[in-house]
Motif scaffolding. Sequence first.
Motif, PDB file in Angstrom:
ATOM      1  N   GLU A 219       0.828  -1.204   0.000  1.00 17.98           N
ATOM      2  CA  GLU A 219       0.000   0.000   0.000  1.00 17.98           C
ATOM      3  C   GLU A 219       0.860   1.251   0.000  1.00 17.98           C
ATOM      4  OE1 GLU A 219      -2.645  -0.322   3.298  1.00 17.98           O
ATOM      5  OE2 GLU A 219      -3.630  -2.142   2.535  1.00 17.98           O
ATOM      6  N   LEU A 222       2.172   1.820  -3.519  1.00 24.65           N
ATOM      7  CA  LEU A 222       1.155   2.467  -4.349  1.00 24.65           C
ATOM      8  C   LEU A 222       1.037   3.947  -3.999  1.00 24.65           C
ATOM      9  CD1 LEU A 222      -1.608  -0.313  -4.394  1.00 24.65           C
ATOM     10  CD2 LEU A 222       0.024   0.273  -6.206  1.00 24.65           C
ATOM     11  N   ARG A 223       1.119   4.284  -2.718  1.00 25.23           N
ATOM     12  CA  ARG A 223       1.056   5.695  -2.336  1.00 25.23           C
ATOM     13  C   ARG A 223       2.235   6.473  -2.907  1.00 25.23           C
ATOM     14  NH1 ARG A 223       2.926   9.455   0.892  1.00 25.23           N
ATOM     15  NH2 ARG A 223       4.582   8.095   1.716  1.00 25.23           N
ATOM     16  N   THR A 225       3.825   5.909  -5.536  1.00 25.97           N
ATOM     17  CA  THR A 225       3.756   5.988  -7.005  1.00 25.97           C
ATOM     18  C   THR A 225       2.417   6.562  -7.475  1.00 25.97           C
ATOM     19  OG1 THR A 225       3.000   3.689  -7.082  1.00 25.97           O
ATOM     20  CG2 THR A 225       5.376   4.061  -7.334  1.00 25.97           C
ATOM     21  N   ASP A 226       1.757   7.283  -6.578  1.00 28.35           N
ATOM     22  CA  ASP A 226       0.465   7.915  -6.917  1.00 28.35           C
ATOM     23  C   ASP A 226      -0.542   6.909  -7.449  1.00 28.35           C
ATOM     24  OD1 ASP A 226       1.391  10.480  -6.171  1.00 28.35           O
ATOM     25  OD2 ASP A 226       2.326  10.756  -8.130  1.00 28.35           O
ATOM     26  N   GLY A 227      -0.507   5.704  -6.884  1.00 27.20           N
ATOM     27  CA  GLY A 227      -1.466   4.669  -7.238  1.00 27.20           C
ATOM     28  C   GLY A 227      -1.123   3.868  -8.471  1.00 27.20           C
ATOM     29  N   GLY A 229       1.738   2.086  -9.145  1.00 23.10           N
ATOM     30  CA  GLY A 229       2.578   0.912  -8.957  1.00 23.10           C
ATOM     31  C   GLY A 229       3.901   1.057  -9.679  1.00 23.10           C
ATOM     32  N   SER A 248       2.124  -4.510  -5.791  1.00 24.43           N
ATOM     33  CA  SER A 248       2.914  -3.278  -5.898  1.00 24.43           C
ATOM     34  C   SER A 248       3.217  -2.899  -7.338  1.00 24.43           C
ATOM     35  CB  SER A 248       4.251  -3.448  -5.155  1.00 24.43           C
ATOM     36  OG  SER A 248       4.059  -3.742  -3.797  1.00 24.43           O
ATOM     37  N   GLY A 250       2.613  -2.060 -11.314  1.00 26.85           N
ATOM     38  CA  GLY A 250       1.635  -1.389 -12.157  1.00 26.85           C
ATOM     39  C   GLY A 250       1.257  -2.213 -13.373  1.00 26.85           C
TER      40      GLY A 250
END
Length: 336
Positions: A219, A222-223, A225-227, A229, A248, A250
């Motif tokens: 999580e 993701l944070r 990488t601005d969601g 991944g 994790s 994208g």
Amino acid sequence: MQVYRLQPGSDIAGLQLRDEAAPSLAPHQVRVRVRAVSLNFRDLMVARGTYLASGGQALIPGSDAAGEVVEIGAAVTRWRVGDRVASTFFPYWQDGAPTAARTRAAPGAGADGVLAEQIVWGEDQLVGVPAHLDWHEAATLTCAGVTAWNALFVEGRLKPGASVLLLGTGGVSIWGLQLAHAAGLRAIVTSSSDAKLERARQLGASATINYRATPEWQEEVLRLTDGAGVDAVLEVGGQGTLKRSVASTGMGGTVAIIGGVSGFGGELEPFALIGGARRLSGIFVGSHAMHHDLNRLVTQAAIHPVIDRVFAFDQARDAYEHLASGAHFGKVVIGV
């Protein structure tokens, strides 16, 4: 000459120092005075009997060595006495895709390895050493360096600006961090040690995560990488980390499966791959061509591999124990 031999499955206590006759030299072979041997987690697996080894016979362990040519066979044209060389993880895999034939007789498991005062190898089974590296540094490229190169740039296909998640601060992960930094990638590093994470930031990590403080570290990835991944993960953990590594990653990203420090097994939801067009890619070290490509970047970027600690030749068991402790940051090396 002095060599170490190990019966696979006898654990670290089974490592025995012996006196043996130096091997003879065929026309296309080279005799190398070994100066340093770098250890890998695979060496622990061979000792513990959890890695398939050749026939269960006592063998010379180790795959990663650097040294100088001290004698050449009558037909050798590639090397001269005094040249600085390193071993290759797969002596018969020059280039192209891996095959059973190309990956046969891997030293330290499928055949005798390099933890000895001398080795005799075919002239086309060795590679040169970047001029700015000392013996200890040069011994770390064979497995960890080539593995990281393959994961990032061959299977991972990463370009400048891409992002990568590196699990832990062992040999492959720190090599991956150094290569990522040199190639203009954004690297996120995990560890349970804040001190190790600080060292990772000093080596160029863009962000770090303490996985003990943040158990759901996917999580946080993701944070960070601005969601989106990351574009690739160097998965060295195995059981307990793979599902988080996939989460994790994208869309279109790669999870490079390198090892199983925490064991193998566990469950994976196939839809996690399908829905994100992600792929799992098994990394079986790499070819001589990858080793040469790695040498070029190491030379161009003046990279000095991170050495955690160097042990004397008669302290090989201590070196194995240190690697097994997990306390290391970077590579554990034995001087010869």
